[in-house]
Design a protein around this motif. Structure first.
Motif, PDB file in Angstrom:
ATOM      1  N   THR A 207       0.831  -1.204   0.000  1.00  0.00           N
ATOM      2  CA  THR A 207       0.000   0.000   0.000  1.00  0.00           C
ATOM      3  C   THR A 207       0.868   1.257   0.000  1.00  0.00           C
ATOM      4  OG1 THR A 207      -0.175  -0.040   2.428  1.00  0.00           O
ATOM      5  CG2 THR A 207      -1.888  -1.169   1.184  1.00  0.00           C
ATOM      6  N   GLN A 208       1.984   1.204   0.697  1.00  0.00           N
ATOM      7  CA  GLN A 208       2.881   2.354   0.704  1.00  0.00           C
ATOM      8  C   GLN A 208       3.602   2.508  -0.632  1.00  0.00           C
ATOM      9  OE1 GLN A 208       4.883   2.895   4.798  1.00  0.00           O
ATOM     10  NE2 GLN A 208       4.239   0.748   4.786  1.00  0.00           N
ATOM     11  N   ALA A 209       3.848   1.382  -1.321  1.00  0.00           N
ATOM     12  CA  ALA A 209       4.451   1.448  -2.652  1.00  0.00           C
ATOM     13  C   ALA A 209       3.532   2.150  -3.634  1.00  0.00           C
ATOM     14  CB  ALA A 209       4.786   0.045  -3.143  1.00  0.00           C
ATOM     15  N   MET A 210       2.232   2.152  -3.342  1.00  0.00           N
ATOM     16  CA  MET A 210       1.266   2.863  -4.183  1.00  0.00           C
ATOM     17  C   MET A 210       1.092   4.310  -3.728  1.00  0.00           C
ATOM     18  SD  MET A 210      -1.722   0.094  -5.041  1.00  0.00           S
ATOM     19  CE  MET A 210      -2.212  -0.111  -3.339  1.00  0.00           C
ATOM     20  N   ALA A 211       1.969   4.758  -2.845  1.00  0.00           N
ATOM     21  CA  ALA A 211       1.932   6.135  -2.335  1.00  0.00           C
ATOM     22  C   ALA A 211       0.665   6.416  -1.540  1.00  0.00           C
ATOM     23  CB  ALA A 211       2.089   7.132  -3.477  1.00  0.00           C
ATOM     24  N   LEU A 212       0.167   5.397  -0.838  1.00  0.00           N
ATOM     25  CA  LEU A 212      -0.978   5.577   0.047  1.00  0.00           C
ATOM     26  C   LEU A 212      -0.491   5.656   1.489  1.00  0.00           C
ATOM     27  CD1 LEU A 212      -3.536   2.965  -1.362  1.00  0.00           C
ATOM     28  CD2 LEU A 212      -3.541   5.442  -1.724  1.00  0.00           C
ATOM     29  N   PRO A 213      -1.196   6.385   2.348  1.00  0.00           N
ATOM     30  CA  PRO A 213      -0.847   6.370   3.771  1.00  0.00           C
ATOM     31  C   PRO A 213      -0.939   4.940   4.306  1.00  0.00           C
ATOM     32  CG  PRO A 213      -2.431   8.116   3.299  1.00  0.00           C
ATOM     33  CD  PRO A 213      -2.345   7.272   2.065  1.00  0.00           C
ATOM     34  N   ALA A 214      -0.037   4.574   5.157  1.00  0.00           N
ATOM     35  CA  ALA A 214      -0.045   3.224   5.711  1.00  0.00           C
ATOM     36  C   ALA A 214      -1.290   3.012   6.560  1.00  0.00           C
ATOM     37  CB  ALA A 214       1.207   2.997   6.556  1.00  0.00           C
ATOM     38  N   PRO A 215      -1.918   1.838   6.440  1.00  0.00           N
ATOM     39  CA  PRO A 215      -3.057   1.538   7.306  1.00  0.00           C
ATOM     40  C   PRO A 215      -2.594   1.269   8.727  1.00  0.00           C
ATOM     41  CG  PRO A 215      -2.463  -0.396   6.038  1.00  0.00           C
ATOM     42  CD  PRO A 215      -1.587   0.725   5.538  1.00  0.00           C
ATOM     43  N   ALA A 216      -3.522   1.325   9.665  1.00  0.00           N
ATOM     44  CA  ALA A 216      -3.207   0.925  11.032  1.00  0.00           C
ATOM     45  C   ALA A 216      -3.175  -0.594  11.099  1.00  0.00           C
ATOM     46  CB  ALA A 216      -4.249   1.479  12.002  1.00  0.00           C
ATOM     47  N   LEU A 217      -2.216  -1.124  11.841  1.00  0.00           N
ATOM     48  CA  LEU A 217      -2.072  -2.572  12.008  1.00  0.00           C
ATOM     49  C   LEU A 217      -2.540  -2.957  13.406  1.00  0.00           C
ATOM     50  CD1 LEU A 217      -0.956  -5.403  11.195  1.00  0.00           C
ATOM     51  CD2 LEU A 217       1.266  -4.628  12.090  1.00  0.00           C
ATOM     52  N   ALA A 218      -3.349  -4.007  13.466  1.00  0.00           N
ATOM     53  CA  ALA A 218      -3.856  -4.475  14.754  1.00  0.00           C
ATOM     54  C   ALA A 218      -3.723  -5.981  14.860  1.00  0.00           C
ATOM     55  CB  ALA A 218      -5.326  -4.074  14.930  1.00  0.00           C
TER      56      ALA A 218
ATOM     57  N   LYS B  53      -6.707  10.386   0.831  1.00  0.00           N
ATOM     58  CA  LYS B  53      -7.446  11.410   0.111  1.00  0.00           C
ATOM     59  C   LYS B  53      -8.127  10.810  -1.111  1.00  0.00           C
ATOM     60  CE  LYS B  53      -4.257  15.050   1.602  1.00  0.00           C
ATOM     61  NZ  LYS B  53      -3.263  16.068   1.169  1.00  0.00           N
ATOM     62  N   ALA B  54      -9.224  11.450  -1.521  1.00  0.00           N
ATOM     63  CA  ALA B  54     -10.037  10.903  -2.609  1.00  0.00           C
ATOM     64  C   ALA B  54      -9.223  10.689  -3.886  1.00  0.00           C
ATOM     65  CB  ALA B  54     -11.227  11.820  -2.879  1.00  0.00           C
ATOM     66  N   GLY B  55      -8.433  11.669  -4.267  1.00  0.00           N
ATOM     67  CA  GLY B  55      -7.645  11.550  -5.483  1.00  0.00           C
ATOM     68  C   GLY B  55      -6.633  10.435  -5.408  1.00  0.00           C
ATOM     69  N   ASP B  56      -5.997  10.283  -4.249  1.00  0.00           N
ATOM     70  CA  ASP B  56      -5.003   9.222  -4.078  1.00  0.00           C
ATOM     71  C   ASP B  56      -5.662   7.849  -4.147  1.00  0.00           C
ATOM     72  OD1 ASP B  56      -3.002  11.096  -3.790  1.00  0.00           O
ATOM     73  OD2 ASP B  56      -3.125  11.126  -1.602  1.00  0.00           O
ATOM     74  N   PHE B  57      -6.849   7.738  -3.558  1.00  0.00           N
ATOM     75  CA  PHE B  57      -7.557   6.450  -3.604  1.00  0.00           C
ATOM     76  C   PHE B  57      -7.918   6.082  -5.033  1.00  0.00           C
ATOM     77  CE2 PHE B  57     -11.370   3.847  -3.721  1.00  0.00           C
ATOM     78  CZ  PHE B  57     -11.012   2.789  -2.895  1.00  0.00           C
ATOM     79  N   GLN B  58      -8.452   7.033  -5.781  1.00  0.00           N
ATOM     80  CA  GLN B  58      -8.866   6.738  -7.149  1.00  0.00           C
ATOM     81  C   GLN B  58      -7.673   6.378  -8.028  1.00  0.00           C
ATOM     82  OE1 GLN B  58     -11.894   6.224  -8.093  1.00  0.00           O
ATOM     83  NE2 GLN B  58     -12.769   6.860  -6.127  1.00  0.00           N
ATOM     84  N   ARG B  59      -6.537   7.032  -7.809  1.00  0.00           N
ATOM     85  CA  ARG B  59      -5.339   6.686  -8.582  1.00  0.00           C
ATOM     86  C   ARG B  59      -4.870   5.267  -8.251  1.00  0.00           C
ATOM     87  NH1 ARG B  59      -4.278  12.243  -8.026  1.00  0.00           N
ATOM     88  NH2 ARG B  59      -3.319  11.966  -5.969  1.00  0.00           N
ATOM     89  N   ALA B  60      -4.905   4.922  -6.967  1.00  0.00           N
ATOM     90  CA  ALA B  60      -4.494   3.575  -6.569  1.00  0.00           C
ATOM     91  C   ALA B  60      -5.453   2.533  -7.129  1.00  0.00           C
ATOM     92  CB  ALA B  60      -4.445   3.478  -5.047  1.00  0.00           C
ATOM     93  N   LEU B  61      -6.750   2.830  -7.088  1.00  0.00           N
ATOM     94  CA  LEU B  61      -7.736   1.899  -7.615  1.00  0.00           C
ATOM     95  C   LEU B  61      -7.542   1.687  -9.116  1.00  0.00           C
ATOM     96  CD1 LEU B  61     -10.221   0.145  -7.086  1.00  0.00           C
ATOM     97  CD2 LEU B  61     -11.640   2.183  -7.435  1.00  0.00           C
ATOM     98  N   SER B  62      -7.300   2.762  -9.823  1.00  0.00           N
ATOM     99  CA  SER B  62      -7.067   2.656 -11.267  1.00  0.00           C
ATOM    100  C   SER B  62      -5.818   1.827 -11.553  1.00  0.00           C
ATOM    101  CB  SER B  62      -6.924   4.051 -11.879  1.00  0.00           C
ATOM    102  OG  SER B  62      -8.120   4.790 -11.742  1.00  0.00           O
ATOM    103  N   ARG B  63      -4.792   2.027 -10.763  1.00  0.00           N
ATOM    104  CA  ARG B  63      -3.547   1.262 -10.946  1.00  0.00           C
ATOM    105  C   ARG B  63      -3.791  -0.222 -10.716  1.00  0.00           C
ATOM    106  NH1 ARG B  63       2.044   2.252  -7.425  1.00  0.00           N
ATOM    107  NH2 ARG B  63       3.032   0.261  -7.907  1.00  0.00           N
ATOM    108  N   LEU B  64      -4.563  -0.558  -9.697  1.00  0.00           N
ATOM    109  CA  LEU B  64      -4.861  -1.954  -9.412  1.00  0.00           C
ATOM    110  C   LEU B  64      -5.713  -2.575 -10.515  1.00  0.00           C
ATOM    111  CD1 LEU B  64      -5.640  -1.686  -5.596  1.00  0.00           C
ATOM    112  CD2 LEU B  64      -3.650  -2.804  -6.621  1.00  0.00           C
ATOM    113  N   GLN B  65      -6.647  -1.804 -11.032  1.00  0.00           N
ATOM    114  CA  GLN B  65      -7.519  -2.331 -12.078  1.00  0.00           C
ATOM    115  C   GLN B  65      -6.754  -2.564 -13.374  1.00  0.00           C
ATOM    116  OE1 GLN B  65     -10.534   0.738 -11.856  1.00  0.00           O
ATOM    117  NE2 GLN B  65     -11.932  -0.613 -10.744  1.00  0.00           N
ATOM    118  N   VAL B  66      -5.786  -1.711 -13.672  1.00  0.00           N
ATOM    119  CA  VAL B  66      -4.958  -1.923 -14.859  1.00  0.00           C
ATOM    120  C   VAL B  66      -4.154  -3.211 -14.708  1.00  0.00           C
ATOM    121  CG1 VAL B  66      -2.943  -1.063 -16.121  1.00  0.00           C
ATOM    122  CG2 VAL B  66      -4.803   0.497 -15.520  1.00  0.00           C
TER     123      VAL B  66
END
Length: 289
Positions: free
Chosen positions: A87-98, A208-221
């Protein structure tokens, strides 16, 4: 100093988020009474070791701002770490780990702006195919995991931290650098320091919304190839066999994936039932003659 409630609210609560308590007469993880708006006072008994409190991730409008991926086994740590890094490689904020306090790990993602449930599913599928190709997807629970059904129990998840009576351990947010220490026992024997829990969450940012959509598009490609139905290895039968992995295969959309899960005797019956429910919105009704 930020309080744990305020950090949970900042990251994961919907507006006027309600809490739900467990059913007192059932021992199957079901949830019962609506506790009302999840104020600090409502959450306090759970943080003191009382009954766990759950939140419904899906709003009345069918949108979500919290996504959680739950791994059933402590032995899945390598896959958890791989997904966390991905997720960080996609330039997304790291999720919380539990640690769940029961048997595995959880990754909690926070979104600045709510998204439709179907986009959450697309995100989950993309992540699993990109980073969890060697993981048995029957051992994952993605929350929310049922599209188009508001207020389903499948959209409820226990808040962290909480005391789990079944194991006599606590769930807790942890430093990712310590994740491997919980492979054998993914929970805390002692009550976690609530200020420390707040501090961990204070370091988590919402996507952020833009970051999520970019990551989603990358995954879909990356997932644009056609679906393939997994072949069953000989000699593996039943749920207790550990079964085959529905991995290393591509699914063109959530419907094709859910169809495979529903018809897969190697998956736990609970997952097959949930997949069947999730397929309901896709079923085309035959018009009356």
């Amino acid at each position: 100093m930020s309080t744990l409630h305020s950090e949970l609210k900042r990251l994961y609560f919907l507006p006027d988020q309600h809490g739900y308590g467990p059913c007192c007469d059932l021992d199957d993880g079901s949830y019962g009474p609506d506790l009302g708006v999840l104020t600090p006072e409502v959450l306090a008994p759970s943080l003191a070791g009382g009954n766990r409190v759950a939140i419904n991730l899906v709003s009345s409008a069918g949108t979500v701002r919290t996504l959680a991926i739950c791994f059933e086994k402590g032995a899945d740590w390598e896959q958890v770490a791989k997904l966390y890094a991905g997720t960080q490689a996609m330039a997304l904020p790291a999720p919380a780990l539990a640690v769940s306090g029961i048997s595995g790990y959880q990754l909690w993602f926070s979104l600045v702006d709510p998204i439709p449930v179907v986009q959450a599913q697309q995100f989950f599928y993309g992540l699993s195919r990109q980073y969890l190709a060697d993981t048995d997807l029957c051992r994952l629970r993605c929350c929310p995991d049922i599209p188009g059904i508001d207020n389903s129990l499948s959209c409820l998840i226990d808040l962290v931290p909480a005391f789990q009576e079944a194991t006599q351990r606590w769930s807790a947010f942890i430093d990712p650098g310590l994740g491997s220490l919980f492979i054998d026992e993914p929970g805390l024997e002692m009550v976690p320091n609530m200020a420390g829990q707040a501090d961990i969450l204070a370091g988590v940012d919402s996507i952020k919304a833009g970051d999520f959509q970019r990551a989603l598009s990358r995954l879909q490609v990356a997932d644009s190839s056609d679906a393939q139905i997994p072949e069953r290895s000989s000699g593996m039968t039943g749920e207790g066999a550990g079964a085959h992995h529905m991995t290393g295969h591509q699914y063109r959309d959530p419907e094709s994936f859910l169809m495979v899960v529903m018809n897969d005797p190697a998956c736990h019956l609970t997952h097959r039932i949930e997949a069947a429910k999730a397929l309901l919105p896709y079923i085309k009704k035959t018009p009356n003659p």
